[in-house]
Write an enzyme that holds these catalytic residues in place. Structure first.
Site, PDB file in Angstrom:
ATOM      1  N   SER A  14       0.811  -1.220   0.000  1.00 39.48           N
ATOM      2  CA  SER A  14       0.000   0.000   0.000  1.00 39.48           C
ATOM      3  C   SER A  14       0.843   1.269   0.000  1.00 39.48           C
ATOM      4  CB  SER A  14      -0.933  -0.006   1.212  1.00 39.48           C
ATOM      5  OG  SER A  14      -1.810  -1.113   1.160  1.00 39.48           O
ATOM      6  N   CYS A  42      -1.733  -6.253   3.028  1.00 40.53           N
ATOM      7  CA  CYS A  42      -3.145  -5.914   3.232  1.00 40.53           C
ATOM      8  C   CYS A  42      -4.032  -6.537   2.165  1.00 40.53           C
ATOM      9  CB  CYS A  42      -3.325  -4.398   3.251  1.00 40.53           C
ATOM     10  SG  CYS A  42      -5.042  -3.890   3.473  1.00 40.53           S
ATOM     11  N   LYS A  50      -8.892 -11.183   5.152  1.00 42.26           N
ATOM     12  CA  LYS A  50      -9.353 -11.394   6.526  1.00 42.26           C
ATOM     13  C   LYS A  50     -10.788 -10.900   6.699  1.00 42.26           C
ATOM     14  CE  LYS A  50      -8.878  -8.194   9.279  1.00 42.26           C
ATOM     15  NZ  LYS A  50      -8.252  -7.055   9.990  1.00 42.26           N
ATOM     16  N   TYR A 177      -4.722  -8.098  18.032  1.00 34.51           N
ATOM     17  CA  TYR A 177      -5.915  -8.057  17.198  1.00 34.51           C
ATOM     18  C   TYR A 177      -5.935  -9.169  16.155  1.00 34.51           C
ATOM     19  CZ  TYR A 177      -3.273  -5.597  13.497  1.00 34.51           C
ATOM     20  OH  TYR A 177      -2.372  -5.253  12.524  1.00 34.51           O
ATOM     21  N   ILE A 178      -4.783  -9.590  15.631  1.00 33.90           N
ATOM     22  CA  ILE A 178      -4.778 -10.685  14.652  1.00 33.90           C
ATOM     23  C   ILE A 178      -5.254 -11.978  15.312  1.00 33.90           C
ATOM     24  CG2 ILE A 178      -3.331 -12.099  13.152  1.00 33.90           C
ATOM     25  CD1 ILE A 178      -1.600  -9.652  12.657  1.00 33.90           C
ATOM     26  N   GLU A 181      -9.082 -11.777  16.044  1.00 28.96           N
ATOM     27  CA  GLU A 181      -9.853 -11.803  14.804  1.00 28.96           C
ATOM     28  C   GLU A 181      -9.925 -13.214  14.231  1.00 28.96           C
ATOM     29  OE1 GLU A 181      -9.205  -7.245  13.107  1.00 28.96           O
ATOM     30  OE2 GLU A 181      -7.803  -8.831  12.508  1.00 28.96           O
ATOM     31  N   ARG A 198       0.260 -15.293  26.787  1.00 32.53           N
ATOM     32  CA  ARG A 198       1.181 -15.267  27.921  1.00 32.53           C
ATOM     33  C   ARG A 198       0.768 -14.265  28.991  1.00 32.53           C
ATOM     34  NH1 ARG A 198       6.332 -12.197  25.025  1.00 32.53           N
ATOM     35  NH2 ARG A 198       5.208 -10.280  24.497  1.00 32.53           N
ATOM     36  N   ARG A 204      -3.796  -6.177  25.135  1.00 33.46           N
ATOM     37  CA  ARG A 204      -3.044  -5.277  26.014  1.00 33.46           C
ATOM     38  C   ARG A 204      -2.969  -3.882  25.386  1.00 33.46           C
ATOM     39  NH1 ARG A 204       2.423  -4.033  26.131  1.00 33.46           N
ATOM     40  NH2 ARG A 204       2.816  -5.631  24.543  1.00 33.46           N
ATOM     41  N   GLY A 261       2.747 -11.432  16.759  1.00 26.94           N
ATOM     42  CA  GLY A 261       3.429 -10.222  16.313  1.00 26.94           C
ATOM     43  C   GLY A 261       4.018 -10.375  14.922  1.00 26.94           C
ATOM     44  N   ASP A 302       5.136  -0.685   7.452  1.00 26.40           N
ATOM     45  CA  ASP A 302       5.450  -1.609   8.534  1.00 26.40           C
ATOM     46  C   ASP A 302       6.944  -1.840   8.717  1.00 26.40           C
ATOM     47  OD1 ASP A 302       2.721  -1.743   8.465  1.00 26.40           O
ATOM     48  OD2 ASP A 302       2.586  -3.907   8.277  1.00 26.40           O
ATOM     49  N   ALA A 340      -9.974  -0.347  14.133  1.00 29.34           N
ATOM     50  CA  ALA A 340     -11.054  -1.319  14.221  1.00 29.34           C
ATOM     51  C   ALA A 340     -10.452  -2.703  14.397  1.00 29.34           C
ATOM     52  CB  ALA A 340     -11.918  -1.288  12.966  1.00 29.34           C
ATOM     53  N   HIS A 434     -32.436   7.713  15.165  1.00 33.49           N
ATOM     54  CA  HIS A 434     -33.114   6.695  15.971  1.00 33.49           C
ATOM     55  C   HIS A 434     -33.924   5.762  15.082  1.00 33.49           C
ATOM     56  CE1 HIS A 434     -34.987   5.035  19.554  1.00 33.49           C
ATOM     57  NE2 HIS A 434     -36.162   5.146  18.938  1.00 33.49           N
TER      58      HIS A 434
END
Length: 458
Positions: A14, A42, A50, A177-178, A181, A198, A204, A261, A302, A340, A434
Site C-alpha cells: 500500500s 493488506c 481477513k 488483534y490478529i 480476529e 502469555r 493489552r 506479532g 510496517d 477497528a 433513531h
C-alpha cells in the site's frame, strides 16, 4: 547494465504503490520492485481477505437468531467455495493495483531488489542494476514464529488464507488483534477454537471495558482461553499437533497458529551496504519525514515499525512524495489514529483509554451498555458497550471506545469530530438518528463517573 531512475521503490504494498504513483504524477521516472504479488500484505494476505473471512464467519450467528424473526434456515458451509471466491477477489484487486501503476507509467519489476549503495539497487534474479536518485524501502513485515521445537508445524496468518481444509480444532497463540480476529473467524466457521496468551487478558493497551467485554463475547461463542502460558514445543500427533505449554498443560489440536506479532522485512535487503541504521527491533530507523540516516534512502509502512496499519503506510508514502518531489515537507501525525478490530463482537477505538486519560487530566467517563436491537427478539444476552471520555466538565473528547456490531464503521465517523478537537457540547449538538446504536454517543446526559487527580471519584 545500469539504468537511471528518479525513484526506485522496493515493495509494492500500500505505501510503496501510493508513493510510486504520486511520484510519477510529479514527473519522476519511477520503478517499483516486487518479488511476490502487487498489493502487499493488506490486499494479498491481510486486511482484505481477513475481512472476507470475517463476513463468512458471521453468517452462523445470524442464522442462530433468524428463528426469532420468523425465518427457518437450513444452512451448510463449504470452505472450498469461500477460498475460491476469496482468491478471485484478490486477483481482481491485484490487477487493479497493476493497472493503476501502469496508467501512471510506473515500471513494475517482478524481482527481488537488493540495495548496493546509496543510489544503487541490484535485481537479484536479473542482470540489472538500477541507479536511483532516491530509494524508498516499503517492504512491510512478516509474521513472527517463536524459536521453539516444532514451530515449523504451526501456521501463521499467511498460511491461514490458503488452508486446503478446515481443521477440527485450532490453537491460536497470541493476544493481539490478529489473534482475536482469527479466533472469531475459525469459531464462526465451526472450528473448536482455543486462544493462548502469555498475559492475563487479551488486547493489552486497549481500554479495560473493551477487553473484558470482548473476552466475554468470545467465550459466549465457545472460544476457550489459556492465560499466563505459551507453547514450549509442538509435536506431530495422531491427526493433529500436540502442544506442550509452559504451565504443564498438554493438548492436541487439529492445527496451531501463531499470531504473536510481526517482524519488519529488512533481512537480505542490503541496507548495510548503504549504511542504513536499524532500530533494536530490526526496523528501518526513520525521522518524522520517513528519512533514514542516508539522505537518498527513505522508508515507509510496517518496515519502519511505527504504526502497522495500511492507511498509515499510504499516508506515509504520500507524505514522502510531497516532501521529496513536491518541495512540501510533510510529516504524518501518528497521535490520533482510529482502529477497528474485526473480532466478534467487533471493536472500534480512538484516542485515550480511561486509564491513560485519568493520568493526563481530570476526566468525565460516559458509558452505555445495552442489547443490540437485532438481538432483542431472541434470548441472546450479549450487550454493546459505548464509552466516551472527556475532559472534566464537558471538555474536549479524549477517547471513544465501542464494542459491538458496526463498531468499526462508527469509529471512522467519530474520528472526524475528534480530529477537529471536538468537545462534549459538539457531540451534544448532533441530532440522534433513531433507532441506532450510535445515537448513544450524542445522547449522554451526565457522566457515569469521574476522575480527579488520577483517582476515581466515589
Amino acid at each position: 547494465m545500469t539504468e537511471a531512475y528518479d525513484l526506485v521503490v522496493i515493495g509494492a504494498g500500500s505505501g510503496g504503490v501510493r508513493a510510486a504513483r504520486m511520484a510519477s504524477s510529479h514527473g519522476a521516472r519511477v520503478a517499483i520492485i516486487e518479488e511476490y504479488r502487487v498489493g502487499g500484505t493488506c490486499v494479498i494476505r491481510g486486511c482484505v481477505p481477513k475481512k472476507l473471512f470475517v463476513y463468512a464467519s458471521r453468517f452462523s450467528e445470524v442464522f442462530d437468531i433468524a428463528g426469532s424473526f420468523g425465518w427457518s434456515v437450513d444452512a451448510s458451509f463449504d470452505w472450498a467455495t469461500l477460498l475460491a471466491n476469496k482468491n478471485k477477489e484478490i486477483d481482481r484487486l491485484e490487477n487493479a493495483y497493476v493497472s493503476t501503476l501502469e496508467k501512471w507509467d510506473v515500471e513494475i519489476i517482478r524481482d527481488r531488489g537488493v540495495i548496493e549503495g546509496p543510489n544503487a539497487v541490484r535485481l537479484k534474479n536479473a542482470d540489472r542494476v538500477l541507479e536511483a536518485k532516491h530509494i524508498l524501502v516499503a517492504t512491510g513485515g512478516h509474521p513472527f514464529k517463536p524459536a521453539i521445537q516444532g514451530a515449523d508445524l504451526a501456521i501463521t496468518s499467511n498460511e491461514a488464507f490458503h488452508l486446503e481444509t478446515l481443521p477440527d480444532s485450532i490453537l491460536i497463540e497470541g493476544g493481539g488483534y490478529i489473534a482475536v480476529e482469527f479466533a472469531g473467524i475459525f469459531a464462526g466457521l465451526g472450528v473448536k477454537t482455543t486462544l493462548a496468551y502469555r498475559g492475563d487478558r487479551i488486547l493489552r493497551g486497549f481500554d479495560d471495558d473493551m477487553r473484558v467485554g470482548l473476552e466475554e463475547g468470545m467465550r459466549s461463542r465457545g472460544i476457550n482461553f489459556i492465560y499466563n502460558a505459551c507453547t514450549e514445543r509442538l509435536e506431530q500427533a495422531d491427526k493433529g499437533i500436540r502442544a506442550i505449554f509452559s504451565d504443564g498443560q498438554d493438548h492436541r489440536y487439529g492445527a496451531v497458529m501463531y499470531a504473536t506479532g510481526r517482524v519488519p522485512n529488512t533481512m537480505g535487503l542490503g541496507l548495510e551496504n548503504a549504511g542504513v541504521q536499524l532500530t533494536p527491533r530490526g526496523a528501518v530507523a526513520v525521522d518524522k519525514f520517513s528519512a533514514t540516516n542516508v539522505a537518498s534512502i527513505h522508508a515507509v509502512g510496517d518496515v519502519t515499525d511505527r504504526v502497522a496499519l495500511t492507511p498509515i503506510a499510504i499516508r506515509e508514502g504520500a507524505a514522502f512524495v510531497e516532501t521529496i518531489f513536491n518541495s512540501n515537507p510533510t510529516a504524518v501525525d501518528h497521535s490520533l489514529i482510529p482502529t477497528a478490530v474485526f473480532s466478534e463482537p467487533e471493536l472500534g477505538v480512538l484516542g485515550l483509554t480511561e486509564a491513560q486519560a485519568a493520568m493526563v487530566c481530570d476526566i468525565d467517563v460516559y458509558v452505555a451498555r445495552f442489547r443490540p436491537m437485532m438481538n432483542t427478539l431472541s434470548d441472546k444476552p450479549e450487550r454493546m458497550v459505548l464509552k466516551l471520555i472527556t475532559e472534566k466538565g464537558g471538555g474536549k473528547v479524549l477517547g471513544c471506545h465501542i464494542l459491538g456490531p458496526g463498531a468499526g464503521e462508527m469509529i471512522q465517523l467519530v474520528a472526524i469530530p475528534m480530529a477537529m478537537g471536538a468537545n462534549k457540547a459538539d457531540f451534544d449538538r448532533a441530532v440522534a438518528v433513531h433507532p441506532t446504536a450510535a445515537e448513544e454517543l450524542v445522547t449522554f446526559k451526565a457522566p457515569n463517573y469521574t476522575y480527579t487527580n488520577g483517582e476515581k471519584d466515589l
